[in-house]
Design an enzyme around this catalytic site. Structure first.
Site, short mmCIF file in Angstrom:
data_model
loop_
_atom_site.label_atom_id
_atom_site.label_comp_id
_atom_site.label_asym_id
_atom_site.label_seq_id
_atom_site.Cartn_x
_atom_site.Cartn_y
_atom_site.Cartn_z
CB CYS A 174 28.73 -11.12 101.46
SG CYS A 174 27.64 -11.35 100.05
CB CYS A 211 25.12 -9.79 101.40
SG CYS A 211 25.85 -11.34 100.99
CG ASP A 212 26.39 -6.96 103.90
OD1 ASP A 212 25.20 -7.28 104.00
OD2 ASP A 212 27.31 -7.58 104.45
#
Ligand code: NAP
Length: 326
Positions: free
Chosen positions: A148, A151-152
Site C-alpha cells: 500500500c 499508507c506507507d
C-alpha cells in the site's frame, strides 16, 4: 422468520461503500441494522474498517464530488450518514457463520455470537502478494516492502530513494504516480509488455519523467536483511536475471475477496473465492443472506458500484424480511 426477539433484523458484515450504503438504506427502513466493521490490522496486508478507500488518496470518479474527495473522508461521511439514521456499529471481525438455521449465528473475534434474521456480506477484498519469503518477511518487519503506497509511501525512509512498484493494473499505476512525489525514481515492474490499466492511468504514468517502466519482468527475489536493498528480476521472455537497487517495494498485483470466514457456511463462492449472487440481485444461495460490493464483484470493483450493490442488498433484505415476517 425466527420470531426470536433477541436476534437482529439485519446484520451487515463490512464497512466499505457497500456495507455503509446497505446500512443507510436498512436504517432508513427502520430495520435498526448492526454493522460489524472489522478490526484494523497491518499484516500481511493493511486491512482497515472502511475498506480499500481508506488506502486511497484522492477519489476523483465518485459522482457528486466535482473537486474529488479523499478516500478516508468519503468513508467517514458514509459512516456518519449511516449512524445518523440509527445504525449501530461494532468493531469486531466475524470469524464464523452458521447459516444452517434461522436466526443465523455469527461468531465474532471477541468470542461472542450475534443472532441475525438476515445478513449482508460486504467484506470486500484484500491485496495480493507475490509470495517470496523475503518479500513477506520484510513486509511484516517494516523492512520497506508494502502492499500500500498510499499508507506507507510518505514515510521518511522512502523519501528521495529509488522505489519499485510491481503490477500493470490501475492499482500499480496509482501507486507509481503517488510514489513519484516522494521517491528519487520509481520503477514499475510488469511481467508483460502491455499494461492492463486504463488508458488514462497509463498515460499519467508513461508521461511522468520520474517513473521508468521495466517491461517483461518478474521479481524473483527480494534482497536485504533488515531493509530492502534490491530486487532480483527475471526477464519473462529471455529468462535473463538482473539486479535493480531499490529502497522500497510496493506490490500492486490485485486482490483476494475476504471470504475465508465463510468457510463451511454453505455460501456459494466462485473459483476465485468471490460470493456468487443471483443474477443482478444481491441474493446468495442461502435464503436471507445477501452480498454486496467487491466481495461479490470481481469485475467492476469501484466505490460507486459497491455502493449501488449495498443499496440493492438492503432493499433485497427488507423485501425478504417482510415476506418472511411472522
Ligand atoms: P488488476 O487489474 O487485477 O491488475 C493486477 C496486475 O498485477 C496485472 O497487471 C497482473 O499482470 C499483475 N499480476 C498479478 N499477479 C502477479 C504476479 N504474481 N506477479 C506479477 N504481476 C502480477 O488489479 P488492480 O490493479 O488492483 O485493479 C483491480 C480493479 O480495481 C480493476 O478493475 C481496476 O480498474 C480497479 N482500480 C481502479 C482505480 C481507479 O480507477 N482509481 C485504482 C485502482 C484499481 P497481468 O496484467 O499480466 O495479468
Amino acid at each position: 422468520m425466527s420470531g426470536d426477539s433477541s436476534s437482529e433484523r439485519v446484520v451487515i458484515i463490512g464497512s466499505g461503500p457497500a456495507g455503509w450504503t446497505a446500512a443507510i438504506y436498512a436504517a432508513r427502513a427502520d430495520l435498526e441494522p448492526v454493522c460489524l466493521i472489522g478490526v484494523p490490522r497491518s499484516n500481511p496486508a493493511p486491512v482497515l474498517p472502511g475498506g480499500q478507500l481508506m488506502l486511497t488518496t484522492e477519489v476523483e470518479n465518485y459522482p457528486g464530488f466535482p473537486e474529488g474527495i479523499s478516500g478516508p473522508d468519503m468513508m467517514q461521511g458514509f459512516q456518519q450518514q449511516a449512524e445518523r439514521f440509527g445504525t449501530r456499529v461494532r468493531g469486531v471481525d466475524v470469524t464464523a457463520c452458521d447459516f444452517s438455521s434461522r436466526p443465523f449465528t455469527l461468531t465474532t473475534s471477541e468470542g461472542d455470537t450475534v443472532k441475525a434474521d438476515s445478513v449482508i456480506i460486504a467484506t470486500g477484498a484484500t491485496a495480493n502478494w507475490i509470495g517470496l519469503d523475503n518479500e513477506l518477511r520484510l513486509a511484516t518487519s517494516g523492512g520497506g516492502v508494502s502492499a500500500c503506497a498510499v499508507c506507507d509511501g510518505a514515510l521518511p525512509v522512502f523519501r528521495d530513494q529509488p522505489l519499485a512498484v510491481v503490477g500493470g493494473g490501475d492499482s500499480a499505476m496509482e501507486e507509481a504516480s503517488y510514489l513519484a512525489k516522494f521517491g528519487s525514481k520509481v520503477y514499475v515492474i510488469h511481467r508483460r509488455d502491455t499494461l492492463r490499466a486504463s488508458k488514462a492511468m497509463q498515460e499519467r504514468v508513461l508521461s511522468n519523467d520520474a517513473i521508468e517502466m521495466v517491461w517483461d519482468s518478474q521479481v524473483v527475489d527480494v534482497i536485504g536483511e533488515t531493509v530492502i536493498e534490491a530486487v532480483e528480476l527475471e526477464n519473462t521472455k529471455t529468462g535473463q536475471r538482473s539486479r535493480l537497487d531499490v529502497r522500497g517495494l510496493f506490490v500492486a498485483i490485485g486482490h483476494t475477496p475476504a471470504t475465508s470466514f465463510l468457510e463451511g457456511s454453505g455460501v456459494l463462492l466462485d473459483d476465485a473465492g468471490y460470493v456468487v449472487v443471483d443474477g443482478g440481485s444481491s441474493r446468495t444461495n442461502i435464503d436471507g443472506v445477501f452480498a454486496a460490493g467487491d466481495v461479490a464483484d470481481s469485475i467492476y470493483r469501484q466505490a460507486i458500484t459497491a455502493a449501488g450493490m449495498g443499496c440493492k442488498a438492503a432493499l433485497d433484505a427488507e423485501r425478504w424480511l417482510s415476506e418472511h415476517a411472522d
